[in-house]
Design an enzyme around this catalytic site. Structure first.
Site, PDB file in Angstrom:
ATOM      1  N   HIS A  85      49.774  27.229  41.098  1.00 40.79           N
ATOM      2  CA  HIS A  85      48.608  28.035  41.495  1.00 40.79           C
ATOM      3  C   HIS A  85      47.745  28.324  40.274  1.00 40.79           C
ATOM      4  O   HIS A  85      48.249  28.721  39.228  1.00 40.79           O
ATOM      5  CB  HIS A  85      49.088  29.355  42.112  1.00 40.79           C
ATOM      6  CG  HIS A  85      47.955  30.252  42.495  1.00 40.79           C
ATOM      7  ND1 HIS A  85      47.314  30.139  43.697  1.00 40.79           N
ATOM      8  CD2 HIS A  85      47.332  31.257  41.815  1.00 40.79           C
ATOM      9  CE1 HIS A  85      46.347  31.040  43.764  1.00 40.79           C
ATOM     10  NE2 HIS A  85      46.339  31.729  42.626  1.00 40.79           N
ATOM     11  N   ASP A 164      47.202  41.298  52.339  1.00 44.31           N
ATOM     12  CA  ASP A 164      46.436  40.905  51.150  1.00 44.31           C
ATOM     13  C   ASP A 164      45.050  40.416  51.546  1.00 44.31           C
ATOM     14  O   ASP A 164      44.060  40.711  50.875  1.00 44.31           O
ATOM     15  CB  ASP A 164      47.172  39.813  50.362  1.00 44.31           C
ATOM     16  CG  ASP A 164      46.265  39.254  49.271  1.00 44.31           C
ATOM     17  OD1 ASP A 164      45.925  40.019  48.351  1.00 44.31           O
ATOM     18  OD2 ASP A 164      45.862  38.081  49.358  1.00 44.31           O
ATOM     19  N   ARG A 171      38.420  44.759  48.469  1.00 46.68           N
ATOM     20  CA  ARG A 171      38.222  44.823  47.005  1.00 46.68           C
ATOM     21  C   ARG A 171      36.930  44.121  46.609  1.00 46.68           C
ATOM     22  O   ARG A 171      36.204  44.564  45.711  1.00 46.68           O
ATOM     23  CB  ARG A 171      39.409  44.171  46.290  1.00 46.68           C
ATOM     24  CG  ARG A 171      40.661  45.027  46.302  1.00 46.68           C
ATOM     25  CD  ARG A 171      41.866  44.230  45.846  1.00 46.68           C
ATOM     26  NE  ARG A 171      41.680  43.628  44.544  1.00 46.68           N
ATOM     27  CZ  ARG A 171      42.277  42.504  44.143  1.00 46.68           C
ATOM     28  NH1 ARG A 171      43.110  41.868  44.947  1.00 46.68           N
ATOM     29  NH2 ARG A 171      42.063  42.018  42.948  1.00 46.68           N
ATOM     30  N   SER A 186      48.233  40.560  44.438  1.00 47.83           N
ATOM     31  CA  SER A 186      47.573  39.766  45.473  1.00 47.83           C
ATOM     32  C   SER A 186      48.065  38.304  45.407  1.00 47.83           C
ATOM     33  O   SER A 186      48.494  37.724  46.411  1.00 47.83           O
ATOM     34  CB  SER A 186      46.051  39.848  45.258  1.00 47.83           C
ATOM     35  OG  SER A 186      45.390  38.830  45.923  1.00 47.83           O
ATOM     36  N   LYS A 190      51.094  36.261  48.127  1.00 52.52           N
ATOM     37  CA  LYS A 190      50.866  35.014  48.885  1.00 52.52           C
ATOM     38  C   LYS A 190      51.843  33.934  48.463  1.00 52.52           C
ATOM     39  O   LYS A 190      52.368  33.193  49.285  1.00 52.52           O
ATOM     40  CB  LYS A 190      49.432  34.514  48.641  1.00 52.52           C
ATOM     41  CG  LYS A 190      48.380  35.359  49.317  1.00 52.52           C
ATOM     42  CD  LYS A 190      47.015  34.735  49.200  1.00 52.52           C
ATOM     43  CE  LYS A 190      46.402  34.902  47.830  1.00 52.52           C
ATOM     44  NZ  LYS A 190      45.573  36.076  47.636  1.00 52.52           N
TER      45      LYS A 190
HETATM   46  N1  URA Z   1      42.992  35.438  43.628  1.00 54.23           N
HETATM   47  C1  URA Z   1      43.702  36.130  44.532  1.00 54.23           C
HETATM   48  O1  URA Z   1      44.347  35.572  45.398  1.00 54.23           O
HETATM   49  N2  URA Z   1      43.681  37.483  44.441  1.00 54.23           N
HETATM   50  C2  URA Z   1      43.003  38.150  43.507  1.00 54.23           C
HETATM   51  O2  URA Z   1      43.034  39.359  43.476  1.00 54.23           O
HETATM   52  C3  URA Z   1      42.246  37.402  42.580  1.00 54.23           C
HETATM   53  C4  URA Z   1      42.273  36.039  42.661  1.00 54.23           C
END
Ligand code: URA
Length: 459
Positions: A85, A164, A171, A186, A190
């Site tokens: 990621h 999220d 946010r 966050s 995931k």
């Molecule tokens: N990517 C995400 O999935 N969450 C964040 O808060 C920032 C970047």
């Protein structure tokens, strides 16, 4: 329990309990807690931070807010499913290069990728610039595809970490995105819900990244690695530079073209300084992924295998297999520079106009601000400001010069590919601001060119 008391506690810098955090996250996901209360809590977190315990409770509550994917049927003796990621960037096509490479070397990958938002690009958009490519395959099909060809690249499932998704959207509108604790929880919620055994993070730093300096990038990396440890999912982070756009292209179809030429590099090109930034990042991430997957403990040996996979075109053939497996169109063509017939993806790459941007003076390229280049792409329609916006896959930039390169007045720095003349002027003002050329000493320019792109690795 009352949300009011939870907000007050966090506002006053007192530690929240697991139950309080779960109450807030679950209440917000099921609609019992309104946006204004969650916004207040997020701002209190933004201003006061989270303790280690709070961070883990928040991540786990978001992970558990929906399904956790089951990839256990992909399990093989001694091997692990590793997710990769990136925290985002401009010109970041690393996933598209690394996945076919490692899959061609026997590492199975089942990866989800998102769409771009704001100045950062998204792998899902790049793939959708291939005609027919189906990013929205379901998990069963994805698992069968991995069993069959060792790789799949699909869109982020809408069934995981639902809290999220809601919190991130909030946010985005309440100026609470840029918090290391909130970003870490966050991303990790995931990743932990995606069912993988191990996680490799590419934490980017520089003008085109969330983290603008190395100290913050290290802090974010350590925070995520620690969350991984507490969740008993081995997590490693590679810190990479995103101060200038990665590689020579920024856009969607244009980045797929760069992926193709990278995967068709010959030995001489791989050994040269050409595309050094992209090469350094790709080789490091792919080698680390192989190690984590149980396919080679020695990073240097892994890099040799990666080199072989590219020059033998195994990685390229795997890339084509991936595209075809997900219904992307390809056609066979004789490629002079490779000297053989190969399948090529069919791209949504038709543009009406191309304009070269020239150097106004002699000197060296001192910097190319990636954020501004990402913003210029949004102006041309190649990126989006709202999640539901359509994009123009064909527009983008091809760079002829990179940071540290010598230029003469009139040399082409980059070529702009676009479809709408009215959008060009806006984009051009960002491009002008992004590129800085100065008459610095040659030694200094060489230093800029040789700056390491892989900055650190956090275990
Ligand atoms: N990517 C995400 O999935 N969450 C964040 O808060 C920032 C970047």
């Amino acid at each position: 329990m009352r949300m009011y008391d939870i907000i007050e506690k966090k506002r006053d810098k007192r530690e929240l309990t697991k139950e309080e955090i779960e109450f807030a996250v679950n209440g917000y996901s099921n609609g019992e807690i309104p946006d204004y209360q969650m916004s207040a809590l997020l701002m209190a977190i933004y201003l006061n931070g989270l303790t280690n315990l709070e961070l883990v409770y928040l991540t786990f509550a978001m992970r558990d807010s929906a399904n956790i994917l089951d990839l256990s049927s992909l399990k093989k003796e001694g091997k692990y499913i590793v997710d990769k990621h990136s925290t985002g960037g401009v010109g970041d096509k690393v996933t598209l290069i690394v996945l076919p490479i490692v899959a061609s070397l026997g590492v199975d990958v089942c990866k989800m990728s998102g769409k771009g938002l704001g100045f950062t690009g998204g792998t899902a958009d790049k793939l959708e610039s291939i005609i027919g490519y189906d990013i929205n395959i379901d998990l069963n099909r994805a698992i069968n595809q991995v069993k069959d060809i060792g790789v799949c690249l699909m869109s982020q499932s809408s069934d995981i970490a639902i809290a999220d998704k809601k919190i991130y959207a909030l946010r985005d509108t309440t100026a609470t995105v840029e918090s290391i604790d909130l970003i870490a929880s966050s991303i990790m919620s995931k990743k932990l819900a995606s069912g993988v055994d191990k996680i490799l993070l590419d934490v980017t730093v520089g003008s085109g990244a969330f983290m603008k300096n190395v100290d913050d990038a290290k802090k974010l990396a350590k925070t995520m690695v620690n969350i991984g440890k507490l969740a008993k999912v081995e997590t490693k982070a590679v810190i990479t530079s995103m101060s200038e756009p990665l590689g020579h292209s920024v856009g969607n179809a244009v980045e797929i073209k760069e992926v193709i030429s990278f995967l068709l590099s010959d030995e001489e090109t791989l050994l040269s300084d050409y595309n050094k930034d992209l090469k350094d990042v790709v080789f490091e991430i792919a080698a680390q992924m192989m190690k984590m997957a149980g396919s080679g403990d020695d990073i240097e040996e892994n890099k040799n295998k990666i080199f072989e996979s590219i020059v033998s075109k195994k990685a390229y053939h795997k890339f084509i297999e991936l595209i075809q497996a997900q219904d992307g169109k390809t056609y066979e063509v004789y490629m002079d520079w490779v000297g053989e017939n190969l399948e090529m993806p069919v791209l949504k790459d038709k543009v009406k106009y191309m304009k070269e941007i020239h150097a106004q003076d002699d000197g060296f390229v001192v910097s190319i601000n990636s954020k501004k280049i990402g913003e210029a792409l949004v102006c041309l329609g190649g990126g989006r400001l709202r999640k539901d916006e359509d994009i123009d896959y064909a527009v983008g930039f091809e760079f002829s010069k990179k940071v540290g390169d010598k230029v003469k007045k009139g040399d082409t720095i980059l070529t702009v590919l676009y479809n709408d003349k009215d959008k060009f002027e806006d984009a051009f003002s960002y491009i002008e601001e992004a590129i800085y050329i100065d008459n610095i000493e040659e030694g200094l320019a060489n230093g800029l060119k040789q700056k390491p792109h892989v900055i650190d690795i956090i275990y």
